[in-house]
Design a protein around this motif. Sequence first.
Motif, PDB file in Angstrom:
ATOM      1  N   ASN A   1       0.838  -1.195   0.000  1.00  0.00           N
ATOM      2  CA  ASN A   1       0.000   0.000   0.000  1.00  0.00           C
ATOM      3  C   ASN A   1       0.876   1.249   0.000  1.00  0.00           C
ATOM      4  N   LEU A   2       0.717   2.064  -1.022  1.00  0.00           N
ATOM      5  CA  LEU A   2       1.529   3.274  -1.177  1.00  0.00           C
ATOM      6  C   LEU A   2       0.852   4.524  -0.619  1.00  0.00           C
ATOM      7  N   ALA A   3      -0.355   4.400  -0.108  1.00  0.00           N
ATOM      8  CA  ALA A   3      -1.072   5.576   0.392  1.00  0.00           C
ATOM      9  C   ALA A   3      -0.321   6.279   1.526  1.00  0.00           C
ATOM     10  N   PRO A   4       0.237   5.564   2.537  1.00  0.00           N
ATOM     11  CA  PRO A   4       0.990   6.278   3.589  1.00  0.00           C
ATOM     12  C   PRO A   4       2.200   7.037   3.052  1.00  0.00           C
ATOM     13  N   LEU A   5       2.911   6.434   2.099  1.00  0.00           N
ATOM     14  CA  LEU A   5       4.066   7.120   1.528  1.00  0.00           C
ATOM     15  C   LEU A   5       3.634   8.327   0.696  1.00  0.00           C
ATOM     16  N   GLN A   6       2.509   8.202   0.014  1.00  0.00           N
ATOM     17  CA  GLN A   6       2.013   9.341  -0.752  1.00  0.00           C
ATOM     18  C   GLN A   6       1.666  10.507   0.179  1.00  0.00           C
ATOM     19  N   LYS A   7       1.076  10.233   1.331  1.00  0.00           N
ATOM     20  CA  LYS A   7       0.753  11.292   2.293  1.00  0.00           C
ATOM     21  C   LYS A   7       2.020  11.963   2.811  1.00  0.00           C
ATOM     22  N   ARG A   8       3.056  11.189   3.035  1.00  0.00           N
ATOM     23  CA  ARG A   8       4.324  11.777   3.488  1.00  0.00           C
ATOM     24  C   ARG A   8       4.869  12.745   2.432  1.00  0.00           C
ATOM     25  N   CYS A   9       4.900  12.276   1.188  1.00  0.00           N
ATOM     26  CA  CYS A   9       5.431  13.138   0.122  1.00  0.00           C
ATOM     27  C   CYS A   9       4.607  14.404  -0.024  1.00  0.00           C
ATOM     28  N   GLU A  10       3.290  14.263   0.007  1.00  0.00           N
ATOM     29  CA  GLU A  10       2.427  15.430  -0.131  1.00  0.00           C
ATOM     30  C   GLU A  10       2.606  16.402   1.031  1.00  0.00           C
ATOM     31  N   SER A  11       2.793  15.875   2.247  1.00  0.00           N
ATOM     32  CA  SER A  11       2.989  16.752   3.406  1.00  0.00           C
ATOM     33  C   SER A  11       4.268  17.563   3.264  1.00  0.00           C
ATOM     34  N   LEU A  12       5.340  16.924   2.819  1.00  0.00           N
ATOM     35  CA  LEU A  12       6.597  17.656   2.659  1.00  0.00           C
ATOM     36  C   LEU A  12       6.518  18.663   1.514  1.00  0.00           C
ATOM     37  N   VAL A  13       5.800  18.326   0.438  1.00  0.00           N
ATOM     38  CA  VAL A  13       5.655  19.275  -0.668  1.00  0.00           C
ATOM     39  C   VAL A  13       4.852  20.489  -0.209  1.00  0.00           C
ATOM     40  N   ASP A  14       3.834  20.272   0.621  1.00  0.00           N
ATOM     41  CA  ASP A  14       3.068  21.405   1.155  1.00  0.00           C
ATOM     42  C   ASP A  14       3.971  22.325   1.974  1.00  0.00           C
ATOM     43  N   ILE A  15       4.822  21.736   2.814  1.00  0.00           N
ATOM     44  CA  ILE A  15       5.743  22.551   3.610  1.00  0.00           C
ATOM     45  C   ILE A  15       6.751  23.247   2.707  1.00  0.00           C
ATOM     46  N   TYR A  16       7.165  22.587   1.625  1.00  0.00           N
ATOM     47  CA  TYR A  16       8.086  23.217   0.673  1.00  0.00           C
ATOM     48  C   TYR A  16       7.477  24.495   0.102  1.00  0.00           C
ATOM     49  N   PHE A  17       6.239  24.404  -0.371  1.00  0.00           N
ATOM     50  CA  PHE A  17       5.603  25.588  -0.961  1.00  0.00           C
ATOM     51  C   PHE A  17       5.438  26.710   0.069  1.00  0.00           C
ATOM     52  N   GLN A  18       5.127  26.385   1.326  1.00  0.00           N
ATOM     53  CA  GLN A  18       5.002  27.404   2.365  1.00  0.00           C
ATOM     54  C   GLN A  18       6.340  28.072   2.641  1.00  0.00           C
ATOM     55  N   LEU A  19       7.391  27.257   2.745  1.00  0.00           N
ATOM     56  CA  LEU A  19       8.714  27.831   2.993  1.00  0.00           C
ATOM     57  C   LEU A  19       9.184  28.667   1.806  1.00  0.00           C
ATOM     58  N   GLN A  20       8.897  28.205   0.594  1.00  0.00           N
ATOM     59  CA  GLN A  20       9.307  28.973  -0.583  1.00  0.00           C
ATOM     60  C   GLN A  20       8.673  30.364  -0.568  1.00  0.00           C
ATOM     61  N   GLN A  21       7.415  30.462  -0.204  1.00  0.00           N
ATOM     62  CA  GLN A  21       6.751  31.761  -0.123  1.00  0.00           C
ATOM     63  C   GLN A  21       7.337  32.614   0.996  1.00  0.00           C
ATOM     64  N   LEU A  22       7.630  31.984   2.144  1.00  0.00           N
ATOM     65  CA  LEU A  22       8.193  32.738   3.265  1.00  0.00           C
ATOM     66  C   LEU A  22       9.582  33.270   2.938  1.00  0.00           C
ATOM     67  N   VAL A  23      10.399  32.458   2.266  1.00  0.00           N
ATOM     68  CA  VAL A  23      11.743  32.902   1.890  1.00  0.00           C
ATOM     69  C   VAL A  23      11.658  34.025   0.870  1.00  0.00           C
TER      70      VAL A  23
END
Length: 854
Positions: free
Chosen positions: A231-253
Motif C-alpha cells: 500500500n503506497l497511500a501512507p508514503l504518498q501522504k508523506r510526500c504530499e505533506s513535505l511538498v506542502d511545507i516546501y511551498f510554504q517555505l518557498q513563499q516565506l523565503v
Amino acid sequence: MCRPVGGKMSLWSLVSALPPEHVSGLYGEFPGSLRGLLADWLENQPWEFLTGTDAFCTSAANALLSAMVEKLRSLTGGNRQPCQVLQHINNLENTFRRDPLRLVGIVKGILEGERAALLKQDRHLPLSFHRRQEELKFGLDLQRLQHRVGEIQALQERWKQMAEGIRACRQPNLQESPLKTEGKLQGNDLPALLLGTVKELEGAKVQVLNRLHIWKRQQQLAGNGAVFEENLAPLQKRCESLVDIYFQLQQLVAAAGGELGSDLLSRLLERLNAVLSALVESSFLVEKQPPQVLKTQTKFQASVRFLLGPRLLQASTKPQLVKADMVTEKQARELALGGSGTPLSESTGEIVHNTVALETNSASAASSATFKNMLLKKIKRCERKGSESVTEEKCAVLFSTDVTLGSGSQTFHLQALSLPIVVIVHGNQDNNAKATVLWDNAFSEPGRVPFVVAERVPWEKMCETLNLRFMAEVQTSKGLLPEHYFFLAQKIFNTSTASPEDFHNRSVSWAQFNKEILPGRGFTFWQWFDGVLDLTKRCLKSYWSDRLIIGFISKQYVSKLLGAAPDGTFLLRFSDSEIGGITIAHVIRGKDGSGQVENIQPFSAKDLHIRSLGDRIRDLVQLRNLYPDKPKDQAFGSHYNKEQMGKDGRGYVSTAIKMTVESERDQLRLSQVPPEGVPPPAQGQIFDFLGPSPEQANPVQMLPPDMRPAGYPTPMVLPPFHENIPATDPFHSPPTLLPVPVGTTAPALPLCSDSPFSSPPLAQNLLPWMPPGLGDLSPEPHDEEMPEIPPCSLSSLFLPCETLLPPPLLHRGVGVNVDLPSEEEIDRLLQDAQMEEGAQPCGFPGDPMANSSW
C-alpha cells in the motif's frame, strides 16, 4: 505467550512473558499497573524522540500528558476498577502538570529498559517495532516542521505590524530607532529560523526517500515470496505533506528576500528546489513489476505510479504519456550515473503497446499508468562475460515521462527502472532464469550499481532464501527445519562427513548454486530443488503441511533410521537421482530377522495425478507404520480418496486403479512359473506352420512376442524341414518362420467360411511365401486397418499359383516331406473333406468354381 496486536507484536506483551526479575526496578514513579493499563497506547507515542526543552518539546509534552489522562478516563468503564484509574489520573495531574517534560523522561526510560531486557533475552525485536518507531519519528518531525513554519509566519507578521505602526506614527526622529531595533531582531532570528527549518525539511526528505527505498527493497524480496505491504497511500501522504511545507517555505523565503540578502536568498531557494526535485523524481516508481522471467512474444502487464501526481498535476491540461523501453544492464548503469534527467539513447528491445497515459483516479487519489497488453517482440543480446549463459543476462524495463509543474516554469524528466529481468525465448530456459532472478532478489544491496550482486553469500542467508521460496511456492506455513538445512548443505557442498556446525560459517557461490553439475547427476542444485518445489506445490502441499514428509534426507541416513525399525515402517523422501520425484523407503525383514530397506521407484507429478500419494500408500499392504511408529491409516486417513463402489449414475460398474509393488523374491518366484492357463511345453512337440487345430488353440499363442505375459516361455525358431529342394528354384527356398513359443503351433489352414478360423489369418500366414502380384493380400505400411478378406475356396487360392505354398506341406501332427499335389488331387481331397464335415463350397466372387458341384 505473545499475542499480536492489530497485526503487530506489542512490546508490552513480550515484556509480560519475561520473568519479573528481568524488569524489576523499572517502574518507580510510573507504576507497573499503570503501564499495563496503557500498554499499546503508550508504545504508539513519540516519547523517545522528544529531545530538548524548547517551546515545541514543551508543547508536545503537554499534549501527551493531556492525551494520557483522556485515555485513562476512557478506561473507567468495563471491568476495570474506576477508583484505581481515577487515582492514577490524580497522581499524573498533581505530579507532572507543571513539568510535563519530566513525564517524558520517565516513560522514555521505562521503554528503553524494557527493550534492553528483551534484547538480553531474545537478542532481537520484532520488525513491526522498528517500523512503528520510524513512523513515530517522522510524524514528530513533521509536527516540528509545521511548528517552525508557524513561528516564521508569526515572526514575519510581527515585523509587518511593527513597520506599519512606524509608518503610521510619522515621527522621523523615532523611525530610525524602532526600525534598527526590529531589524536587529529580524536579522538575528529570521535567517537562523529559516535555515534551521530548511535543514529539518531536508532531514524529513531523507526519511521519506529511505522509506521509499525500503518499500522498493521489500517489493524485490516479495519476488522471492516475502510478505510485502504494497500500500503506497501512507508514503504518498508523506510526500504530499513535505511538498506542502516546501511551498510554504518557498513563499516565506521569497517574502523575506529583501531582509535576507541575495546570497542567503539564493542558497535557501537552491536547497528548497533540491528538496522538491528529489521528492518529485523519487515519487515516480513501478507499482506493479513486469514478470522477472519474460518470454518473447508473450503479453505481460506492469504499472507505474506518480505519488505527487494528484497534488502537482491538477492544473495540467496536457495529458502526460508514459513510455516503456527495454534497457540492458550496461544502459541501466549509464542512466544511474547520469542521473534521472539523462534520456535513453536506444532501446535494446522492441515492445509493442508501450505508451500509456498517466491518469488520476479521483476515488483512490492515485495517479498511475497501467500497461495491460505489452509484448516483447525481440531482444538484442549483448556480449556476455566468460562462461555467462543467456539466462544469466539481466535487463530491465525503463518507464519514462516528462511532467511540467505549475505555469510551465519547472519541467521534470521522470524515470523508473523495473527490477532485473531475464528474457527467454523457450520454456526450457525458465528454470535457469528463475535461479538468476532468485539470487539477484535475495542478495542485492540497496543503492547498488545496476545490477551488481555478490558472487558468494553466507550459507545461513541462502537457507533463509530457500525457506522463504519454499513456503511461498507451496503456500504453507510449515517451513524447512534444521535437519533439512543440514541435508541441503551436504548436497550443495558435496560432503557427507561434516557436522551441522561446520556449515555455519561457510559461504556458497553462484556456481555451486546453479552452474556446477552435482556429482553423479545431470543437473545442478537449484534445478533439483526447483523440481522439489514444483512437485510439492502441485501434489504434496497437504502432506507437507501435516509433516508427513521428511523429504530432505539422504538414502544413507534413511538406512540408519529404518535399520532397527519393525517390518513395514516407512517414510517419504525426495528422490536424489530424479528431478521432481518422491519415493517411499520401507523396511522388509527376512525369515532370519535381518532387515532390508527398499526404495520404491520415485513418483512424479504425473504419477500422483493418476493416483494420489495417500491412495498409493493405502494400496501397499507392506506399508504399516509411518516412521517412527504412527499407523499409516491414522497418519494418511484424511488424505485417502473415497473409492467408488457399485454402479455409477449411468449404470456402469465402477473401476479403480490399484498400485502394487513386488519384492525381488516375488519377482524371482513369478519368473519361474508360467502364466495361468498356459500349458507347459511338451518334449518333441511337432509344429505346424499353418496353425493348431481348434482344440489346441490358445489365445496367448496369437499374441506377438512383446505382448505375451512376462512368464511365458521364450519363442523358438524351427529349423528347415527339407533338404531335397533344389536351391535354384526361387519359390522353393527354405521359409523364414516367425518366432513361435515352445509348446504351440501355428494357426490351422481354414477350409471355408464355416471354419472357426477365418481367411485373414490364413493370408497373414501365407505372406512370407506369396509371389509378387498378390498386392491385395500384402500389409500396407500405414495405420489403416486391413480390409477383411472375403471367404474363399482353397481351389481359388491354390489353382492359379501352385507355388503359393512351400514344398514341405505339414499336416497336423505330421512332419514329413511330400511332393506338391496336383490340381486333381487337391480337388479330390477337398471334396472328401467337404462331405465329411458338411461344409458348403465357397469362394471369391467371380470364382468359376464357386458354384460348381463338388
